[in-house]
Design an enzyme around this catalytic site. Structure first.
Site: not given
Ligand code: CP
Length: 304
Positions: A79, A100
């Protein structure tokens, strides 16, 4: 050791890396209550299997609860919510944040909005510090450490954040030589070469994997990352540049070990998995113990 946040491998010390490896070894196969009553948030705004699930496994094995954004499509990022607001909100729910993000520098930006324990689980092509710690831990378990050893990085060394993070860690030790093997288009960024020069570590850049195999102690294979290319044609041109087959493995030392952060596409054939040289799935298991060590100790330093 006072660290509470980990955004990059660049500022890790050798003392810290050694400590985290010892702690991972102590936590191996254990369930503890070190994080009892705590909530770990895994905020994954880019796909993952290993990193998210190993962090969550580690959190559960330390006795904490877990909340997650496993897919940005199910979050308010779609959004238009900013990274700043996302982190400010998660900070109010969780005691420890693992994030991440697809953009380089996102982890450094995020820590402007939380002072709680924070771990970068990969920011675009930039850094993946927890992966590099589980990688060095795997190297230590498999070949006894990096001092005096030759390590070769193979594949996408330009966008490969695991390569970048592990290069920082190698520079804390005394490898015999670091070899970067890639297509010309995917060479490791110059700043990592400069760092090796500054540290006086011998290095080589080449395209020729087979010629280098006899001198390598640890092969670090990487995937050509389709998602980092601007066009399909550019990716197709480079995919399959290097493929580790049993025949390639046999060109190396008997004591050779092969690592890969995974996921793989075609760069290690399945037949290699059955060879003792392949440490890829032992590396996966080591990730749980290293992430237990990180969650436990960054949390301990903050919640004194
Ligand atoms: N090694 C690693 O970062 O794998 P993923 O992208 O599956 O988290």
């Amino acid at each position: 050791m006072e660290r509470t946040q980990l955004t990059t491998s660049a500022n890790l010390t050798r003392e810290e890396v050694d400590f985290f490896m010892e702690e991972a070894e102590r936590l191996r196969g254990k369930n503890t209550e070190d994080l009892k009553g705590k909530v770990v948030a895994t905020v994954f705004l880019e796909p993952s299997t290993r990193t998210r699930l190993s962090f969550e496994t580690a959190a559960h094995r330390l006795g904490s609860s877990v909340i997650t954004i496993a897919d940005p499509k199910t979050s308010s990022v779609t959004k238009g919510e900013t990274l700043a607001d996302t982190i400010r909100v998660v900070d109010k729910y969780a005691d420890i944040i693992v994030m991440r993000h697809p953009t380089s520098g996102a982890a450094e930006e995020a820590i402007n909005y939380t002072d709680k324990p924070f771990l970068n689980a990969g920011d675009g092509p930039n850094q993946h510090p927890t992966q590099s710690l589980l990688d060095i831990y795997t190297i230590k378990r498999e070949v006894g450490g990096i001092d005096g050893k030759t390590i070769a990085f193979i594949g996408d060394l330009k966008y490969g954040r695991t390569v970048h993070s592990l290069t920082y860690i190698l520079c804390l030790y005394n490898p015999k030589k670091v070899i970067y093997i890639s297509p010309n288009e995917l060479r490791v960024p110059e700043k990592y070469i400069q760092m090796l020069k500054d540290k006086g570590i011998e290095f080589e850049e080449t395209n020729d994997l087979d010629a280098k195999m006899p001198e390598i102690d640890v092969v670090y294979m990487t995937r050509i990352q389709q998602e980092r290319f601007e066009s399909e044609a550019e990716y197709v041109k480079l995919k399959g540049s290097y493929i580790m087959t049993p025949e390639t493995v046999k060109l190396g030392k008997e004591s050779l070990r092969i690592l890969h952060p995974l996921p793989r596409v075609d760069e290690i054939t399945p037949e290699v998995d059955d060879m003792i040289q392949s440490a890829c799935f032992r590396q996966v298991e080591n990730g749980v113990y290293m992430r237990m060590a990180l969650l436990k100790n960054l949390s301990k330093n903050y919640y004194k």
